[in-house]
Design a protein around this motif. Sequence first.
Motif, PDB file in Angstrom:
ATOM      1  N   PHE A   1       4.184   0.763 -26.180  1.00  0.00           N
ATOM      2  CA  PHE A   1       4.447   0.344 -24.595  1.00  0.00           C
ATOM      3  C   PHE A   1       5.575  -0.199 -24.348  1.00  0.00           C
ATOM      4  O   PHE A   1       5.901   0.060 -23.596  1.00  0.00           O
ATOM      5  CB  PHE A   1       3.544  -1.543 -24.370  1.00  0.00           C
TER       6      PHE A   1
ATOM      7  N   GLU B   1       8.567   1.812 -25.631  1.00  0.00           N
ATOM      8  CA  GLU B   1       9.097   3.576 -24.777  1.00  0.00           C
ATOM      9  C   GLU B   1       7.693   4.207 -24.558  1.00  0.00           C
ATOM     10  O   GLU B   1       8.810   5.493 -24.030  1.00  0.00           O
ATOM     11  CB  GLU B   1       9.249   3.820 -26.865  1.00  0.00           C
ATOM     12  N   LYS B   2       7.133   4.142 -23.279  1.00  0.00           N
ATOM     13  CA  LYS B   2       6.438   4.728 -23.132  1.00  0.00           C
ATOM     14  C   LYS B   2       7.201   5.894 -22.005  1.00  0.00           C
ATOM     15  O   LYS B   2       6.693   7.098 -21.189  1.00  0.00           O
ATOM     16  CB  LYS B   2       4.958   4.808 -22.964  1.00  0.00           C
ATOM     17  N   GLU B   3       7.461   5.132 -21.391  1.00  0.00           N
ATOM     18  CA  GLU B   3       8.137   5.101 -20.414  1.00  0.00           C
ATOM     19  C   GLU B   3       9.280   6.104 -20.776  1.00  0.00           C
ATOM     20  O   GLU B   3       9.152   7.157 -19.297  1.00  0.00           O
ATOM     21  CB  GLU B   3       8.352   4.132 -19.131  1.00  0.00           C
ATOM     22  N   ASP B   4       9.763   5.383 -21.495  1.00  0.00           N
ATOM     23  CA  ASP B   4      11.458   6.634 -21.314  1.00  0.00           C
ATOM     24  C   ASP B   4      11.889   7.412 -22.205  1.00  0.00           C
ATOM     25  O   ASP B   4      12.198   8.344 -22.678  1.00  0.00           O
ATOM     26  CB  ASP B   4      12.297   4.968 -21.792  1.00  0.00           C
ATOM     27  N   ASN B   5      10.546   7.205 -23.687  1.00  0.00           N
ATOM     28  CA  ASN B   5      10.799   8.160 -24.789  1.00  0.00           C
ATOM     29  C   ASN B   5       9.510   8.763 -24.923  1.00  0.00           C
ATOM     30  O   ASN B   5       8.259   8.718 -24.928  1.00  0.00           O
ATOM     31  CB  ASN B   5      11.040   7.073 -25.915  1.00  0.00           C
ATOM     32  N   PRO B   6       9.732  10.005 -24.645  1.00  0.00           N
ATOM     33  CA  PRO B   6       8.581  10.719 -24.515  1.00  0.00           C
ATOM     34  C   PRO B   6       7.493  11.314 -25.839  1.00  0.00           C
ATOM     35  O   PRO B   6       6.810  11.984 -25.905  1.00  0.00           O
ATOM     36  CB  PRO B   6       8.785  11.995 -23.802  1.00  0.00           C
TER      37      PRO B   6
ATOM     38  N   GLU C   1       3.730   9.540 -26.855  1.00  0.00           N
ATOM     39  CA  GLU C   1       2.857   9.943 -26.359  1.00  0.00           C
ATOM     40  C   GLU C   1       1.105   8.519 -26.308  1.00  0.00           C
ATOM     41  O   GLU C   1       1.040   8.520 -25.172  1.00  0.00           O
ATOM     42  CB  GLU C   1       2.347  11.146 -25.849  1.00  0.00           C
ATOM     43  N   SER C   2       1.704   8.645 -27.313  1.00  0.00           N
ATOM     44  CA  SER C   2      -0.013   7.297 -27.187  1.00  0.00           C
ATOM     45  C   SER C   2      -0.182   6.771 -28.455  1.00  0.00           C
ATOM     46  O   SER C   2       0.789   7.397 -29.546  1.00  0.00           O
ATOM     47  CB  SER C   2      -0.792   8.356 -27.592  1.00  0.00           C
TER      48      SER C   2
ATOM     49  N   THR D   1      15.013   2.863 -26.573  1.00  0.00           N
ATOM     50  CA  THR D   1      15.025   0.980 -25.923  1.00  0.00           C
ATOM     51  C   THR D   1      15.776   0.101 -26.857  1.00  0.00           C
ATOM     52  O   THR D   1      15.590  -0.131 -27.906  1.00  0.00           O
ATOM     53  CB  THR D   1      13.922   0.827 -24.972  1.00  0.00           C
TER      54      THR D   1
END
Length: 502
Positions: A373, A375-380, A383-384, A408
Amino acid sequence: MSGGCRYMPNPPEPYLIEKTKRESRRVTLNVGGERHEVMWKTLDRIPHSRLGQLRQSNTHEALLELCDDYSLLDQEFYFDRHPLSFSSILNFYRTGKLHLVKEVCVLAFSEDLEYWGIDSVFLENCCQHKFNQRQEQVFDEMRKEGEALNQLEEEDFGEGAMAKLQKFGWDIMEKPTSSFPARIVASISIFFIVLSTVSLTLNTMPSMQMYECVNETDTECGADLAAHPPGHREALDDHLQQIDNIYLAKIEEVCIAWFTLEYLLRLLFSPSKRKFLQGALNFIDLLAIMPYYLSYFLIESKKKIGEEDEYKTFRKVVQVFRLMRVLRVFKLGRHSRGLQSLGYTITNSYKELGLLVMFLAMGVLIFSSLEFFAEKEDNPAFESIPQTFWWAVITMTTVGYGDISPTTAIGQVIGSLCAICGVLVIALPIPIIGNNFAEFYKNQVQRELVLKRREEVERAKRESSIVQLGHATLDVMEGLVDPAGKFYHKKLNSSVKHVFTY
C-alpha cells in the motif's frame, strides 16, 4: 579397640553400656580412621538420625546396627565410611547448617546423608540449588550411559562360529574406530563419497559434457557430430541429445558398485535386519544408490520400446532421479559426529523451527501488506501483496538481493522496520537450536567414551590384569574363602597377601 567390641566372646550388658554413657559427657566418633570428639548433647539435637539413635541405644546388638565397632572404655564408636563428607555432617549437629562438600561426588554425598539419617532438604539455600542441579546432571549422564550400554547389549548375534564372523563383519562395517580394518573400510567409503560427489558436479560442466545422435542410424548427424567440436554444436541441437561423460560415467559405476556392496554387507552382518532397514542412515544409503539403478533400467527399457518423442520426455523425468544422487553426500553423516548432531538437531528442534517459520510468516504478511500500500502507486515492482512476499522474505532474512526495493520515504521506513524485526525474530529460537546441537554432540562423545570404557573393562577382565578407567587404576582382586570362614584378598601378580578376618 577394647572394652566392648564386635569380636568379644561376651558382649557387655546393657546396664554397663548405659552407665558408661551416663558417666561420660563426650564421645569419640571414628569415621574411616579419622577421629572426632563431640558432646553427647550435640548428638541429641537430631534424635532420629544415626548418631542420635546411637545415644539412645543401650544394647550390644543395637549399637552394632548403628556402627561397625565400638569401645566402651574409650567411648569410641567406629564407622567404616569415607571421612571426607563427615565434617560437614557433624557441623550440622553443631550449628544446624548443612553445606555441600565440593570435593565429594554429589551421589556419594547423597549416600552419606542417607547413611547418617539426614534429609537433603536441610541443605542451606546456597547449596540446595547446586546440589539438585549436580544430582540431576549426574543422573542424566548415568541414564545416557545406560542407554548406550543397552544399545550395545541389543546387538545379539547368538553363538557359534558364524555369530563371531557376523559380529566381526558388523564391527568392521559399522564401527569405524573398533579396529584397524574398520578404519580402512571407513576411509575407503569416505573416498568414494567424495569421488562420487566431485564426479557428479564435473559432469554438469559444458566442457565435460558429451552428445550422441538421437537417431543412431542417422549417418549425416554422425558426420556433423564428428566435425563440430564440443561447445560449437548449437546448430545440431535438434539432432543431438546430451549424455554423461563416458569417463565420469565409469567412475560413477565404480562408486555405485562400492556403495551397493557396502550396503549389502552391512545388511548381511546386521544383528537385526528389521532395525537395520528402519535406520535413518541406512535409508540414506539406500536413497544414494537407488536413483542410479532406477534411471538405468528405465532408460534402457524405453530405448527398446522406441517412440523418440516419448523417450525425450521420459529422459527429463529420469533427470529427477539423477538429481537425487546428490543425497549421497549425506552418507558422510555415518562417519561424521558433527553431521549426526546436525540431523538430530533438526529432528528434535521442530518446535523451535515451527516457531521460527510462524514468526517469519506473520512478519512477511504484515510487512508485505504495508509495503504494497505504500509503494503500489509509485513503484510498479510492487504489483500485489503476493509479489511483495519475495521482498519481505529477503529483507527479514537480511539477504537483500536488491532486485526489488522501495522508493518512497514511507516504503523505506517500513523496509527498515522489516529488516530490524527480521533480525529479532530469527535470533529468538537460534540459541535453543544451538543448545540442542551442543547437547547431542556431547552425548555422542560421551557414548563413545562409555563404549570404549566398557571394552577396556572386558579386555582387562579377560586378561586378569589392571583395569584403567580414565585416570583411575583399579587392581583386579581375587577373593578366596577358607574353610574357617576367613576372607582373603590376594592381589594378582603379587607375592604379598592381605588377609582380613570378618
